[in-house]
Design a protein around this motif. Structure first.
Motif, PDB file in Angstrom:
ATOM      1  N   ASP A   1       0.838  -1.208   0.000  1.00  0.00           N
ATOM      2  CA  ASP A   1       0.000   0.000   0.000  1.00  0.00           C
ATOM      3  C   ASP A   1       0.871   1.256   0.000  1.00  0.00           C
ATOM      4  N   ASP A   2       1.936   1.253   0.805  1.00  0.00           N
ATOM      5  CA  ASP A   2       2.835   2.412   0.862  1.00  0.00           C
ATOM      6  C   ASP A   2       3.520   2.636  -0.483  1.00  0.00           C
ATOM      7  N   VAL A   3       3.956   1.536  -1.107  1.00  0.00           N
ATOM      8  CA  VAL A   3       4.632   1.644  -2.401  1.00  0.00           C
ATOM      9  C   VAL A   3       3.683   2.235  -3.442  1.00  0.00           C
ATOM     10  N   ILE A   4       2.436   1.779  -3.427  1.00  0.00           N
ATOM     11  CA  ILE A   4       1.440   2.287  -4.379  1.00  0.00           C
ATOM     12  C   ILE A   4       1.189   3.774  -4.153  1.00  0.00           C
ATOM     13  N   GLU A   5       1.018   4.161  -2.900  1.00  0.00           N
ATOM     14  CA  GLU A   5       0.733   5.567  -2.593  1.00  0.00           C
ATOM     15  C   GLU A   5       1.886   6.483  -2.991  1.00  0.00           C
ATOM     16  N   LYS A   6       3.106   6.056  -2.714  1.00  0.00           N
ATOM     17  CA  LYS A   6       4.269   6.873  -3.053  1.00  0.00           C
ATOM     18  C   LYS A   6       4.478   6.936  -4.564  1.00  0.00           C
ATOM     19  N   SER A   7       4.174   5.840  -5.248  1.00  0.00           N
ATOM     20  CA  SER A   7       4.362   5.807  -6.702  1.00  0.00           C
ATOM     21  C   SER A   7       3.363   6.699  -7.421  1.00  0.00           C
ATOM     22  N   LEU A   8       2.107   6.704  -6.940  1.00  0.00           N
ATOM     23  CA  LEU A   8       1.047   7.444  -7.628  1.00  0.00           C
ATOM     24  C   LEU A   8       0.779   8.818  -7.020  1.00  0.00           C
ATOM     25  N   GLY A   9       1.323   9.071  -5.836  1.00  0.00           N
ATOM     26  CA  GLY A   9       1.065  10.352  -5.195  1.00  0.00           C
ATOM     27  C   GLY A   9      -0.366  10.499  -4.746  1.00  0.00           C
ATOM     28  N   ALA A  10      -1.003   9.377  -4.423  1.00  0.00           N
ATOM     29  CA  ALA A  10      -2.404   9.387  -3.974  1.00  0.00           C
ATOM     30  C   ALA A  10      -2.588   8.292  -2.931  1.00  0.00           C
ATOM     31  N   THR A  11      -3.521   8.495  -2.013  1.00  0.00           N
ATOM     32  CA  THR A  11      -3.788   7.481  -0.995  1.00  0.00           C
ATOM     33  C   THR A  11      -4.597   6.339  -1.593  1.00  0.00           C
ATOM     34  N   VAL A  12      -4.598   5.214  -0.900  1.00  0.00           N
ATOM     35  CA  VAL A  12      -5.385   4.060  -1.345  1.00  0.00           C
ATOM     36  C   VAL A  12      -6.856   4.449  -1.453  1.00  0.00           C
ATOM     37  N   SER A  13      -7.341   5.218  -0.473  1.00  0.00           N
ATOM     38  CA  SER A  13      -8.741   5.644  -0.487  1.00  0.00           C
ATOM     39  C   SER A  13      -9.058   6.483  -1.713  1.00  0.00           C
ATOM     40  N   GLN A  14      -8.134   7.370  -2.070  1.00  0.00           N
ATOM     41  CA  GLN A  14      -8.338   8.208  -3.250  1.00  0.00           C
ATOM     42  C   GLN A  14      -8.371   7.375  -4.529  1.00  0.00           C
TER      43      GLN A  14
ATOM     44  N   GLU B   1     -11.610   7.380  -6.905  1.00  0.00           N
ATOM     45  CA  GLU B   1     -11.521   7.983  -8.231  1.00  0.00           C
ATOM     46  C   GLU B   1     -11.464   6.958  -9.366  1.00  0.00           C
ATOM     47  N   ASN B   2     -10.946   5.773  -9.077  1.00  0.00           N
ATOM     48  CA  ASN B   2     -10.752   4.785 -10.154  1.00  0.00           C
ATOM     49  C   ASN B   2     -11.439   3.448  -9.928  1.00  0.00           C
ATOM     50  N   GLY B   3     -11.848   3.171  -8.689  1.00  0.00           N
ATOM     51  CA  GLY B   3     -12.519   1.911  -8.401  1.00  0.00           C
ATOM     52  C   GLY B   3     -11.562   0.824  -7.920  1.00  0.00           C
ATOM     53  N   GLU B   4     -12.139  -0.195  -7.300  1.00  0.00           N
ATOM     54  CA  GLU B   4     -11.335  -1.263  -6.718  1.00  0.00           C
ATOM     55  C   GLU B   4     -10.581  -2.058  -7.780  1.00  0.00           C
ATOM     56  N   GLU B   5     -11.202  -2.296  -8.926  1.00  0.00           N
ATOM     57  CA  GLU B   5     -10.567  -3.118  -9.957  1.00  0.00           C
ATOM     58  C   GLU B   5      -9.240  -2.502 -10.416  1.00  0.00           C
ATOM     59  N   VAL B   6      -9.228  -1.193 -10.605  1.00  0.00           N
ATOM     60  CA  VAL B   6      -7.993  -0.513 -11.013  1.00  0.00           C
ATOM     61  C   VAL B   6      -6.943  -0.645  -9.919  1.00  0.00           C
ATOM     62  N   PHE B   7      -7.365  -0.471  -8.656  1.00  0.00           N
ATOM     63  CA  PHE B   7      -6.416  -0.605  -7.546  1.00  0.00           C
ATOM     64  C   PHE B   7      -5.824  -2.006  -7.514  1.00  0.00           C
ATOM     65  N   ARG B   8      -6.656  -3.028  -7.706  1.00  0.00           N
ATOM     66  CA  ARG B   8      -6.165  -4.411  -7.659  1.00  0.00           C
ATOM     67  C   ARG B   8      -5.160  -4.681  -8.777  1.00  0.00           C
TER      68      ARG B   8
END
Length: 206
Positions: free
Chosen positions: A21-34, A38-45
């Motif tokens: 989760d931390d790696v994703i947030e730092k890479s995209l500059g957005a929190t998991v919640s955001q 904004e994009n939905g669970e499928e995109v996050f997965r």
């Protein structure tokens, strides 16, 4: 939580520590919640799978994943590069550890207002996911089996290390057992027999 235990484990083993989760947030500059909003669970997965695929290539690492990572077979293929540990706890224990900002950072739980609603939500998620969690190589309970008290991160880390030592020895034995094998029965199987070199017929030679 799992990140605290993971960091302790990595420190003891002198490994690197990653939280997906931390790696994703730092890479995209957005929190998991955001990302969820904004994009939905499928995109996050999909992003989670790509991150886990990359991290699984690193040796001597402890990787903490989100609870939903187990729902993907592709993720399991990546996690199998190492030893998978499941920190198993009762819904009530998990709910007590997810409060305030911690709950708000978990989009699948942030909508649950009361403690009872949160526990109920966690019960449903565990029911859906337990069959996947049970595929883990090691299981460490969050609660003491006798007293029911929640274990400290230091004790959980210690229990993981003890079980890891046993798992590594078992793996070594499996490798050694594969080296020693015998073929029983009447000689070498037909598929393994060495045949005479092919000889062309005299008619073909003519």
């Amino acid at each position: 939580g799992k990140s605290t235990v993971g960091r302790l484990l990595a420190e003891t083993l002198q490994y690197r520590f990653f939280d997906t989760d931390d790696v994703i947030e730092k890479s995209l500059g957005a929190t998991v919640s955001q990302i969820f909003e904004e994009n939905g669970e499928e995109v996050f997965r999909d992003i989670e799978t790509k991150v886990l695929q990359e991290l699984s290539q690193y040796a001597r690492s402890v990787i903490s994943t989100g609870g939903g990572a187990v729902l993907s077979r592709e993720n399991w293929g990546n996690m199998r590069h190492g030893i998978v540990v499941w920190l198993s706890g009762k819904p009530e224990t998990l709910a007590s550890r997810i409060q305030g900002k911690e709950k708000d950072s978990r989009p699948l739980l942030s909508g649950e207002g009361s403690d009872d609603a949160l526990v109920s939500r966690l019960e449903g998620m565990l029911e859906d996911r337990t069959k996947f969690y049970e595929e883990a190589d090691l299981v460490v309970d969050l609660e003491d089996a006798e007293t029911g008290e929640v274990l400290s991160p230091e004790r959980m880390s210690g229990e993981i290390l003890e079980k890891l030592a046993v798992a590594v020895q078992e793996k070594k034995r499996e490798v050694e057992e594969r080296k020693d094998f015998t073929i029983e029965g009447d000689g070498v199987p037909e598929s393994m027999q060495v045949r005479e070199p092919y000889q062309a017929s005299s008619a073909a030679e003519a």
